[in-house]
Design a protein around this motif. Structure first.
Motif, mmCIF file in Angstrom:
data_model
loop_
_atom_site.group_PDB
_atom_site.id
_atom_site.type_symbol
_atom_site.label_atom_id
_atom_site.label_comp_id
_atom_site.label_asym_id
_atom_site.label_seq_id
_atom_site.Cartn_x
_atom_site.Cartn_y
_atom_site.Cartn_z
ATOM 1 N N GLU A 263 68.277 75.036 46.085
ATOM 2 C CA GLU A 263 67.145 74.298 45.540
ATOM 3 C C GLU A 263 66.763 73.153 46.484
ATOM 4 O O GLU A 263 65.576 72.920 46.756
ATOM 5 N N VAL A 268 64.948 78.102 46.052
ATOM 6 C CA VAL A 268 64.894 78.462 44.634
ATOM 7 C C VAL A 268 64.241 77.328 43.854
ATOM 8 O O VAL A 268 64.240 76.162 44.277
ATOM 9 N N THR A 279 66.520 79.634 36.684
ATOM 10 C CA THR A 279 66.513 79.774 38.145
ATOM 11 C C THR A 279 65.645 80.952 38.561
ATOM 12 O O THR A 279 65.711 82.039 37.971
ATOM 13 N N LEU A 281 63.451 82.514 42.422
ATOM 14 C CA LEU A 281 63.132 82.305 43.837
ATOM 15 C C LEU A 281 61.830 81.513 43.961
ATOM 16 O O LEU A 281 60.865 81.753 43.237
#
Length: 292
Positions: A263, A268, A279, A281
């Motif tokens: 992240e 992500v 979560t 992509l």
């Protein structure tokens, strides 16, 4: 024997796409002309596609006369504004040429901008990664500025025609058409409206980096093609099952730590929903997954 290969997205330009090569400023053994495939579904796009096709044919003939081999790579006309799809194609094309030992040049002078920017970003990605030896020195992106903007001459010609036709009974319709075009040019510039409505914009994210460890790559590969996963625990459990690892607190913590790193690097997206972190992509993550 290595070659100098130019990738050239074709829009409505001629001089800016051919002169650096024809004048000997840049060497080229082969050019890959990026064009459109398929038939447009609306009239303005139909005319634009016709103009682009004419320009492709003119460029192809001219390069052949220069002794430079022209090749064509087509992109479906409905995908010309799908940045992620074009990026993946561009990455593959450039990667294959670099892997063959060739020098690659990308001319981003023409349109559409999604195609030019996707090729530029893919070239930048490969230059900064360590997948291809000496890629940084063998891939080059360049832009050629125009000497004149013909739209200015066009506007001046239309203004003269409007002045000469004003009050003429014989050319009422032509006068009305020219006046309408000039009014629209004054109000909107050389384009009108937006191609898409929801959303109007197309994101051009930074090129995906290569600073990923093996487990981070495993997570990205697992997330590729999947919808949002509702919690870190679900992500860890499903990932453990797929890679045949034991799912326990240690594995869950490892996943949580690495997803946090992903992240932070922009690969992500995580959204809080109550006590859970969903979560998925990011755009950059999808671009990485499509090209690795």
């Amino acid at each position: 024997m290595s070659e100098s290969v130019h990738f050239i997205p074709v829009g409505f330009d001629f001089d800016r796409l051919i002169l650096p090569i024809s004048k000997g400023e840049l060497n080229a053994d082969r050019v890959v002309l990026i064009t459109h495939e398929g038939e447009p579904t609306d009239k303005p796009t139909d005319r634009a596609a016709e103009l682009a096709t004419d320009m492709y044919e003119q460029l192809s003939r001219s390069f052949e006369l220069m002794g430079v081999e022209p090749q064509e790579k087509g992109i479906e006309i409905d995908s010309l504004y799908d940045y992620e799809e074009i990026y993946a194609k561009a990455y593959e094309y450039i990667f294959d040429e670099l892997e063959a030992g060739n020098e690659v040049y990308v001319n981003i002078s023409s349109m559409p901008r999604t195609v030019a920017f996707a090729f530029a970003t893919a070239a930048d990605s490969l230059a900064t990664e360590d997948r291809i030896d000496d890629a940084r020195n063998r891939v080059h992106t360049y832009y050629v500025g125009p000497e004149n903007y013909l739209v200015v001459d066009m506007i001046e010609a239309l203004e003269k025609a409007e002045a000469q036709l004003e009050g003429s009974d014989q050319f009422n319709d032509l006068y009305a058409d020219i006046s309408d075009i000039l009014e629209r040019l004054n109000e909107s510039g050389v384009t009108e409206g937006t191609k898409h409505e929801d959303p109007m914009h197309i994101e051009f994210p930074s090129s995906p980096g290569s600073d990923l460890d093996d487990f981070e790559e495993t997570i990205l590969e697992f997330l590729n093609g999947k919808d949002t996963i509702e919690s870190t625990s679900e992500l860890a459990e499903r990932l453990a099952s797929e890679i045949e690892e034991e799912y326990d607190d240690s594995f869950r913590s490892r996943v949580q730590y690495n997803v946090g790193k992903l992240e932070g690097k922009g690969y992500v997206n995580r959204e809080k929903d109550g006590n859970r972190l969903e979560t998925s992509l990011s755009t950059m993550g999808r671009m990485w997954a499509k090209t690795h």
